[in-house]
Design an enzyme around this catalytic site. Structure first.
Site, PDB file in Angstrom:
ATOM      1  N   ASN A   1       0.965  -1.177   0.013  1.00 54.53           N
ATOM      2  CA  ASN A   1      -0.066  -0.045   0.014  1.00 54.53           C
ATOM      3  C   ASN A   1       0.792   1.131   0.085  1.00 54.53           C
ATOM      4  O   ASN A   1       0.236   2.413  -0.313  1.00 54.53           O
ATOM      5  CB  ASN A   1      -0.935   0.069   1.243  1.00 54.53           C
ATOM      6  CG  ASN A   1      -0.122  -0.243   2.513  1.00 54.53           C
ATOM      7  OD1 ASN A   1       0.427  -1.091   2.858  1.00 54.53           O
ATOM      8  ND2 ASN A   1      -0.205   0.805   3.274  1.00 54.53           N
TER       9      ASN A   1
ATOM     10  N   CYS B   1       0.597   7.274  10.678  1.00 52.64           N
ATOM     11  CA  CYS B   1       0.493   8.645  11.582  1.00 52.64           C
ATOM     12  C   CYS B   1       0.005   8.086  13.081  1.00 52.64           C
ATOM     13  O   CYS B   1      -0.826   7.495  13.099  1.00 52.64           O
ATOM     14  CB  CYS B   1      -0.326   9.794  11.097  1.00 52.64           C
ATOM     15  SG  CYS B   1       0.382  11.162  10.693  1.00 52.64           S
TER      16      CYS B   1
HETATM   17  C1  PLP Z   1      -2.628  -2.884   2.372  1.00 50.69           C
HETATM   18  C2  PLP Z   1      -3.830  -2.688   3.551  1.00 50.69           C
HETATM   19  N1  PLP Z   1      -4.231  -3.624   4.539  1.00 50.69           N
HETATM   20  C3  PLP Z   1      -5.101  -3.294   5.152  1.00 50.69           C
HETATM   21  C4  PLP Z   1      -5.799  -1.933   5.191  1.00 50.69           C
HETATM   22  C5  PLP Z   1      -6.849  -1.662   6.334  1.00 50.69           C
HETATM   23  O1  PLP Z   1      -8.024  -1.776   5.633  1.00 50.69           O
HETATM   24  P1  PLP Z   1      -9.272  -1.005   6.295  1.00 50.69           P
HETATM   25  O2  PLP Z   1      -9.142   0.646   6.204  1.00 50.69           O
HETATM   26  O3  PLP Z   1     -10.565  -1.551   5.433  1.00 50.69           O
HETATM   27  O4  PLP Z   1      -9.283  -1.227   7.687  1.00 50.69           O
HETATM   28  C6  PLP Z   1      -5.209  -1.109   4.450  1.00 50.69           C
HETATM   29  C7  PLP Z   1      -5.968   0.268   4.290  1.00 50.69           C
HETATM   30  O5  PLP Z   1      -5.111   1.261   4.237  1.00 50.69           O
HETATM   31  C8  PLP Z   1      -4.451  -1.296   3.430  1.00 50.69           C
HETATM   32  O6  PLP Z   1      -3.856  -0.632   2.587  1.00 50.69           O
END
Ligand code: PLP
Length: 397
Positions: free
Chosen positions: A152, A333
């Site tokens: 991400n 953060c």
């Molecule tokens: C790779 C990844 N995993 C998990 C999450 C968490 O998902 P949620 O915001 O639906 O709890 C995110 C959110 O930014 C993410 O990018």
């Protein structure tokens, strides 16, 4: 004009998903009730599950709706860990999202798990040789492997099928965090399951659906210990009255993305990649010493992540925000205090490179005009951030 270039954090809901959500919220009926209103709610829920399942290449029975991607990941990891007791080892790459990191660390602190961090290469890709060696050390004591499908922060797409194949040799279950990948690259659970994946997490607000609903795809043959106990809904894996309206809205977003991703070349993936490549070329003109992080080719189509030299990513973020452009540093953060990116650190980057990080992520509302606005605002923001230089922070804080 406000330009939103932080689609990896959350992407705007599709107007059709908002409309469907609003309409479905007006429908009364608990899908577990026997009367006709309950059965109507159940029909809406199960039709939504079918559409979400189709977007993920799995069977509807395999879709367990949760309250978020984070909850799906918790259920996947803790659920598999507990179901595989007394095995203790959890293998996990160092650059995972906090939903994974904090979950495995919690299991280590409270429930005897032994975490083994698998290294990343300098492009953020999991080191398959190191994973293979870690598995070989004592395969029978491994509870699970968890791996992100696409990072991400830096956007690198991970060799998930290869990871699963290594684990499958010893029947070790693999959980995949597909939250950042879903909606941007095809996610086909059947293909991944054939390679050895047991469970996979996604989230609706990353694909134009609402915040507050995610899903764990759980293979039919996979057993997890539930986190939540109660009425036995959803294969007894996730009790609680199901959120029909959120599921309906999620399904609208899921069907839109299925249509986009299945379109031939020239579809949404290619459109986003072209915009992203304009961002990368434009940043190189403004700041030739900025480094593109992550794999330059095998990366999410909407992700451009840089380390700028000689300035703080935070400064750039605030200056661009003042110019009406929303971007991110990519890392978490804690109570408003930015943390240095653990992903960049796991990729071997130093503290300074981590602090110069900036993430620009594109999504379904992004246009050439957005990229123009970013590239118009960047030279002044960059010049000012360079003048501010690197804040005199204690390393590691
Ligand atoms: C790779 C990844 N995993 C998990 C999450 C968490 O998902 P949620 O915001 O639906 O709890 C995110 C959110 O930014 C993410 O990018």
């Amino acid at each position: 004009m406000v330009v939103y270039l932080d689609h990896a954090a959350t992407t705007p809901m599709l107007p059709a998903a908002i409309a469907a959500y609003a309409e479905a919220m007006g429908v009364v009926g608990n899908p577990a009730s026997v009367h006709s209103q309950g059965q109507n709610a159940k029909r809406m829920l199960e039709e939504s599950r079918e559409i979400v399942a189709a977007s993920l290449g799995c069977d509807p029975i395999e879709v367990v709706f949760t309250g978020s991607g984070t909850e799906a990941i918790n259920l996947g990891i803790k659920g598999l860990y507990w179901a595989r007791a007394p095995r203790r080892r959890i293998l996990v790459p160092g650059g995972e999202h906090h939903a994974t990191l904090d979950t495995v660390e919690w299991l280590a602190e409270h429930d005897g798990a032994v975490i083994e961090w698998i290294p990343l290469d300098d492009q953020g890709r999991v080191d398959l040789a190191a994973l293979k060696a870690a598995i070989a050390r004592d395969p029978f004591d491994i509870a699970l492997v968890s791996v992100i499908m696409a990072n991400n922060e830096v956007g690198t797409i991970e060799p998930v099928a290869e990871v699963a194949a290594l684990a499958a040799v010893h029947g070790i279950p693999v959980h995949v965090d597909a939250v950042a990948a879903y909606g941007y690259i095809p996610v086909d659970f059947r293909t991944l399951a054939a390679a050895g994946v047991s469970a996979l997490s996604v989230s609706a607000h990353k694909v134009g659906g609402p915040v507050g609903i995610g899903a764990l795809v759980l293979g039919r043959a996979t057993t997890v210990e539930p986190l939540i106990h109660g009425g036995g809904q959803q294969r007894k894996v996730r009790s609680g009255t199901q959120d029909v309206a959120a599921a309906v809205s999620f399904a609208v977003a899921a069907s839109a993305l299925s249509a986009e991703l299945s379109a031939a070349a020239g579809g949404e993936t290619a459109r986003l990649a072209a915009l992203r490549d304009r961002v990368i070329a434009g940043v190189a003109r403004v700041a030739p010493d900025a480094v593109l992080n992550g794999d330059p080719i095998i990366r999410l189509p909407g992700n451009a992540h840089f380390s700028f030299a000689g300035c703080e990513g935070d400064s750039l973020l605030f200056l661009l925000d003042a110019a009406g452009v929303s971007v991110s540093t990519g890392s978490a953060c804690q109570a408003g205090v930015p943390e240095p990116s653990h992903v960049l650190r796991a990729m071997g980057r130093n503290e300074i490179e981590s602090r110069g990080a900036l993430r620009i992520t594109l999504g379904h509302t992004s246009t050439d005009a957005d990229v123009d606005a970013l590239l118009a605002a960047l030279p002044a923001a960059h010049a000012q951030a360079l003048r501010a230089g690197m804040a005199d922070r204690v390393p590691g804080r």
